[in-house]
Design a protein around this motif. Structure first.
Motif, PDB file in Angstrom:
ATOM      1  N   ALA A 255       0.844  -1.194   0.000  1.00 19.39           N
ATOM      2  CA  ALA A 255       0.000   0.000   0.000  1.00 19.39           C
ATOM      3  C   ALA A 255       0.876   1.239   0.000  1.00 19.39           C
ATOM      4  CB  ALA A 255      -0.883  -0.016   1.232  1.00 19.39           C
ATOM      5  N   LYS A 256       0.410   2.244  -0.755  1.00 23.76           N
ATOM      6  CA  LYS A 256       1.179   3.501  -0.793  1.00 23.76           C
ATOM      7  C   LYS A 256       1.001   4.221   0.517  1.00 23.76           C
ATOM      8  CE  LYS A 256       2.027   5.291  -5.339  1.00 23.76           C
ATOM      9  NZ  LYS A 256       1.670   6.257  -6.336  1.00 23.76           N
ATOM     10  N   MET A 257       2.100   4.500   1.215  1.00 26.02           N
ATOM     11  CA  MET A 257       2.015   5.198   2.473  1.00 26.02           C
ATOM     12  C   MET A 257       2.351   6.654   2.248  1.00 26.02           C
ATOM     13  SD  MET A 257       3.976   2.295   4.740  1.00 26.02           S
ATOM     14  CE  MET A 257       5.224   3.420   5.019  1.00 26.02           C
ATOM     15  N   GLN A 258       1.991   7.446   3.218  1.00 23.18           N
ATOM     16  CA  GLN A 258       2.368   8.834   3.177  1.00 23.18           C
ATOM     17  C   GLN A 258       3.848   8.887   3.542  1.00 23.18           C
ATOM     18  OE1 GLN A 258      -0.045  10.819   2.273  1.00 23.18           O
ATOM     19  NE2 GLN A 258       0.991  12.788   2.388  1.00 23.18           N
ATOM     20  N   ARG A 259       4.676   9.216   2.572  1.00 29.22           N
ATOM     21  CA  ARG A 259       6.100   9.202   2.833  1.00 29.22           C
ATOM     22  C   ARG A 259       6.604  10.621   3.009  1.00 29.22           C
ATOM     23  NH1 ARG A 259       6.124   6.027  -2.031  1.00 29.22           N
ATOM     24  NH2 ARG A 259       5.902   3.822  -1.560  1.00 29.22           N
ATOM     25  N   ALA A 260       7.604  10.778   3.833  1.00 22.40           N
ATOM     26  CA  ALA A 260       8.254  12.071   3.981  1.00 22.40           C
ATOM     27  C   ALA A 260       9.072  12.353   2.715  1.00 22.40           C
ATOM     28  CB  ALA A 260       9.159  12.048   5.205  1.00 22.40           C
ATOM     29  N   GLY A 261       9.724  13.490   2.679  1.00 22.25           N
ATOM     30  CA  GLY A 261      10.429  13.967   1.487  1.00 22.25           C
ATOM     31  C   GLY A 261      11.591  13.098   1.051  1.00 22.25           C
ATOM     32  N   GLU A 262      12.794  13.528   1.432  1.00 19.31           N
ATOM     33  CA  GLU A 262      13.937  12.738   1.019  1.00 19.31           C
ATOM     34  C   GLU A 262      14.915  12.578   2.171  1.00 19.31           C
ATOM     35  OE1 GLU A 262      15.398  14.998  -2.349  1.00 19.31           O
ATOM     36  OE2 GLU A 262      16.914  15.944  -1.088  1.00 19.31           O
ATOM     37  N   LYS A 263      15.705  11.527   2.035  1.00 28.16           N
ATOM     38  CA  LYS A 263      16.646  11.199   3.095  1.00 28.16           C
ATOM     39  C   LYS A 263      18.020  10.991   2.487  1.00 28.16           C
ATOM     40  CE  LYS A 263      17.974   9.382   7.150  1.00 28.16           C
ATOM     41  NZ  LYS A 263      18.154  10.222   8.325  1.00 28.16           N
ATOM     42  N   LEU A 264      19.018  11.598   3.093  1.00 25.86           N
ATOM     43  CA  LEU A 264      20.391  11.401   2.633  1.00 25.86           C
ATOM     44  C   LEU A 264      21.077  10.431   3.581  1.00 25.86           C
ATOM     45  CD1 LEU A 264      23.000  12.211   1.044  1.00 25.86           C
ATOM     46  CD2 LEU A 264      23.260  14.073   2.677  1.00 25.86           C
ATOM     47  N   ILE A 265      21.642   9.365   3.011  1.00 30.54           N
ATOM     48  CA  ILE A 265      22.441   8.476   3.861  1.00 30.54           C
ATOM     49  C   ILE A 265      23.820   8.312   3.245  1.00 30.54           C
ATOM     50  CG2 ILE A 265      20.471   7.193   4.737  1.00 30.54           C
ATOM     51  CD1 ILE A 265      21.355   4.876   2.887  1.00 30.54           C
ATOM     52  N   SER A 266      24.740   8.008   4.110  1.00 32.50           N
ATOM     53  CA  SER A 266      26.110   7.777   3.673  1.00 32.50           C
ATOM     54  C   SER A 266      26.439   6.326   4.007  1.00 32.50           C
ATOM     55  CB  SER A 266      27.046   8.728   4.421  1.00 32.50           C
ATOM     56  OG  SER A 266      28.360   8.225   4.413  1.00 32.50           O
ATOM     57  N   ILE A 267      26.929   5.599   3.011  1.00 28.88           N
ATOM     58  CA  ILE A 267      27.298   4.201   3.264  1.00 28.88           C
ATOM     59  C   ILE A 267      28.370   4.148   4.350  1.00 28.88           C
ATOM     60  CG2 ILE A 267      28.496   2.219   2.308  1.00 28.88           C
ATOM     61  CD1 ILE A 267      26.973   2.387  -0.143  1.00 28.88           C
ATOM     62  N   ALA A 268      29.343   5.071   4.267  1.00 23.98           N
ATOM     63  CA  ALA A 268      30.459   5.038   5.222  1.00 23.98           C
ATOM     64  C   ALA A 268      29.990   5.340   6.640  1.00 23.98           C
ATOM     65  CB  ALA A 268      31.528   6.051   4.802  1.00 23.98           C
ATOM     66  N   ARG A 269      29.066   6.318   6.774  1.00 19.72           N
ATOM     67  CA  ARG A 269      28.645   6.742   8.107  1.00 19.72           C
ATOM     68  C   ARG A 269      27.500   5.891   8.644  1.00 19.72           C
ATOM     69  NH1 ARG A 269      26.533  11.843   6.934  1.00 19.72           N
ATOM     70  NH2 ARG A 269      24.531  10.826   6.880  1.00 19.72           N
TER      71      ARG A 269
ATOM     72  N   TYR B 197      10.555   7.235   3.120  1.00 17.54           N
ATOM     73  CA  TYR B 197      10.858   8.451   2.383  1.00 17.54           C
ATOM     74  C   TYR B 197      10.549   8.261   0.905  1.00 17.54           C
ATOM     75  CZ  TYR B 197      13.338   9.770   6.620  1.00 17.54           C
ATOM     76  OH  TYR B 197      13.654  10.063   7.916  1.00 17.54           O
ATOM     77  N   GLU B 198      10.179   9.360   0.281  1.00 16.06           N
ATOM     78  CA  GLU B 198       9.876   9.294  -1.136  1.00 16.06           C
ATOM     79  C   GLU B 198      11.156   9.122  -1.954  1.00 16.06           C
ATOM     80  OE1 GLU B 198       7.037   8.965  -2.539  1.00 16.06           O
ATOM     81  OE2 GLU B 198       7.895   9.040  -4.555  1.00 16.06           O
ATOM     82  N   ARG B 199      12.226   9.734  -1.472  1.00 13.58           N
ATOM     83  CA  ARG B 199      13.487   9.637  -2.221  1.00 13.58           C
ATOM     84  C   ARG B 199      14.637   9.419  -1.232  1.00 13.58           C
ATOM     85  NH1 ARG B 199      16.112  13.415  -6.773  1.00 13.58           N
ATOM     86  NH2 ARG B 199      16.469  14.914  -5.128  1.00 13.58           N
ATOM     87  N   VAL B 200      15.554   8.557  -1.610  1.00 13.05           N
ATOM     88  CA  VAL B 200      16.731   8.317  -0.771  1.00 13.05           C
ATOM     89  C   VAL B 200      17.983   8.631  -1.584  1.00 13.05           C
ATOM     90  CG1 VAL B 200      18.071   6.597   0.492  1.00 13.05           C
ATOM     91  CG2 VAL B 200      15.573   6.542   0.592  1.00 13.05           C
TER      92      VAL B 200
END
Lengths: 117, 210
Positions: free
Chosen positions: A4-18, A50-53
């Motif tokens: 089901a499509k959920m209400q997602r927040a905007g975007e999230k930045l992740i770092s593989i290293a961190r 999140y909508e975009r990662v």
């Protein structure tokens, strides 16, 4: 992934290293620690929220192509996302080594063409 | 009518133009009335530090000198850029050799601890190679090659995609599978990807900076 499509927040930045590991490992969990398969599980959980990662690949000791194939190509062949959806919702960036961008593109395009990476 | 010039002060340039103005007037001295005429000598104004006519003859020479300085600056900057790019190309080649050696070691060695080290080393060296090639691409943009930049496709040394291909060949499955047997099958592909990068570096440099 939730069907089901959920209400997602905007975007999230992740770092593989961190946020994952400075030393990304092999493809599968049974091959070693910090695998592409384990990272994909993290990525999927973030894509549920999140909508975009945006994934930053800088700062690691080096990433193998099988890790990239499983982490990002696996969104298509294992998680059943479409190529267009992956391109829209997952952004890979690396300011230091721009060749990772091509690895990412190759991984998702190959995953689209073949049923398993 | 008499006229007297003011005495010349020592060290002052001779005034070439002296304006003389005739003046006459009546006088009355102890009841004696008469007319006296004399002339005023008006010296031209002294040339000061802010007199443009002093500096005007030097302006063409100044412009020529500045133009010459600018041209020599451009040529020096071009020479420095060429050297910098050449150093970056040599760095890329050294890193490529190290990455190739590590990758081949990772594929052909039977010793598992050595193989684990070679695998980590290969990924690290290929990343260093990717970083060097990214820097080279940014720094090698041919600023002074105006015609080539706008009319033709190549305006920098771009081996980034080739490094991605090299990574895929060198570290693709089953490179990191722990119990795989040693294999020499990938060596040919690895060396051919290496050659493609070397060709791009050399051709790109000759094209842009010959």
């Amino acid at each position: 992934m939730a069907s089901a499509k959920m209400q997602r927040a905007g975007e999230k930045l992740i770092s593989i290293a961190r946020d994952f590991s400075r030393d990304p490992g092999p493809r599968f969990k049974d091959q070693g620690v910090h695998s592409g398969e384990a990272f994909r599980a993290l990525l999927v959980s973030l894509l549920d929220q999140y909508e975009r990662v945006i994934v930053d690949l800088d700062g690691t000791s080096g990433i193998g192509s099988s890790f990239i194939d499983e982490a990002f190509g696996g969104l298509i062949f294992a998680e059943k996302m479409t190529l267009a959806e992956v391109r829209r919702r997952v952004v890979v960036k690396s300011a230091q080594d721009e060749s990772y961008r091509f690895d990412f593109e190759e991984a998702i395009e190959q995953a689209e063409l073949s049923p398993h990476g | 009518m008499t006229s007297q010039k003011p005495p010349q002060k020592q060290g002052e340039p001779k005034n070439t133009v002296v304006k003389e103005v005739p003046v006459s007037g009546a006088y009355n001295v102890q009841g004696k009335i008469g007319n006296q005429s004399f002339s005023l000598s008006i010296e031209p104004p002294q040339k000061g530090w802010f007199d443009a006519s002093i500096y005007a003859p030097t302006l063409p020479g100044i412009f020529v000198a500045l133009a010459g300085l600018w041209v020599s600056h451009l040529l020096a900057a071009k020479r420095d850029r060429r050297k910098e790019v050449l150093d970056l190309c040599n760095s890329v080649k050294e890193l490529l050799e190290e990455a190739t050696k590590s990758a081949i070691e990772g594929w052909i060695t039977d010793d598992l601890p050595k193989r684990r080290i070679a695998i980590i080393d290969t990924k690290s060296k290929i990343q260093a190679l990717g970083i060097a090639v990214t820097t080279l691409n940014k720094r090698s943009v041919g600023r002074f090659v105006l015609i080539k930049r706008f009319l033709e496709k190549r305006n920098s040394i771009d081996a980034i995609k080739l490094v991605a291909d090299f990574r895929r060949t060198a570290t693709g499955d089953p490179f990191e599978v722990p119990d795989r047997p040693a294999s020499e099958g990938k060596i040919g592909n690895i060396t051919s990807r290496r050659a493609a990068i070397l060709v791009e570096i050399d051709d790109g440099f000759l094209y842009l900076y010959k």
